[in-house]
Design a protein around this motif. Sequence first.
Motif: not given
Length: 456
Positions: A347-356
């Motif tokens: 909800s705070e940051r897309g999971v794929d974006d966070r993992l990238d």
Amino acid sequence: MDAISFGTDGWRATLDVFTSERVRVVAQATADYLDSEGHGGETVAVGYDARETSRGFADDVADVLATNGFDVVLPERDCPTPVISHAVAERDFAGALVITASHNPPEYNGVKFLPEDGAPALPEVTEAIEANLREPEEGEQTGEIREEDLVADHADHCRSLVDADLEGLTVVYDAMHGSGRGVTDALLEAAGADVIRLRCERDPEFGGTSPEPDEANLQGLAMAVNEHDADLGVANDGDADRVAAVTPDRGVLDGNRFYALAYDYLLEGDSGPAVRTVSTTFLVDRLADAHGCEVVETPVGFKWVAEAMGEHDALFGGEESGGYTMRGHVRQKDGVLMALLASAAASERGVDDRLDAIAAEHGEIHQDKVSVDCPDDRKAGVLADLEAELPDTVAGVDVAEVNDTDGFKILLEDGTWLLVRPSGTEPKMRVYAEADSPERVRNLLDAGRGLVEPLV
């Protein structure tokens, strides 16, 4: 009684072996253990999963405990193991017995004991129970048996730990027909998420497969995430103590990436050590080091993670097989709480974006494992033979160090590693490898298999 043997997480067996008579023997041994620990006459929880036979076995356990003078609390329906763990710790119960075979196929069932802190029982406890197996006491029940709602208090506690507003987040939840249905999805919905449900009807046969949230069994969840343009997919195993996540771009995340996702999110607002098993990714170490935090390594098995979390006041702990917990919660893996935590992170940051972003800062890490058939009575011999023949190089790279925390973890000069250890639940040796590319992982696994197979 010779058929009863406590493994890594209680006793599991196929239903031709896992019988009412033997379950009652385990219940009597547990009653004797609790009496010896000064808990006579106290309250014990008895939980059970969604399998066809589980409620009947739970009634057997409750009957034996009540005959031994214990009051017994049963949930109103099958429910997640972590709900039982939380109730034990929160309500000062003497302990719990849970009827579940977790992610095993429907032809299995099992029983696990939880001591008074709700954490997994350590070997000295299960050995004490196993050493005192005997026929159950006969006579009238002097303890009271009652049913109660145990889910609501657990849900409230989860919301207090992860106080997230999930408005605008779309989550697909897959219960795999297990005990997370109506629990995990309800928790996410109460936090504001738009929840799309898959396999949320009770099916004691689990749709004809094992309720194991691995990549092969979660393809339907992955398709649903894309079909509904969802932000995240989450799934639980049969008794909902484990979790798996699916993202729009990466599909089914392995347990190592889930650990990195959750720990990275928690580090945004808190600090503290990470506890991981010897088979879990070094990416955890890189995240911890970047925040000045310690990493504690344990043998495989959540009981060791739980013990270390208590000793080190850890912020997060878990293992690559999908079991995790966090500071402030009962020291037991909890797939319900983790589904909420992953959703809060999304909800705070897309999971794929966070993992990238994690990969960009800390490097790509890949891991896989294979199994080599090995009779239980050969496992110790294989390890002894391997110790005598540990190589100086593996897949063309020099060995830098060997870690014997659990089996042999061979650390190589290029930062990659190979782990060989015996399975605690199956007649197999496990071979794990971690490297910076899938191709390198495959080469390491081939080398590891080549080390082990001649020794079996």
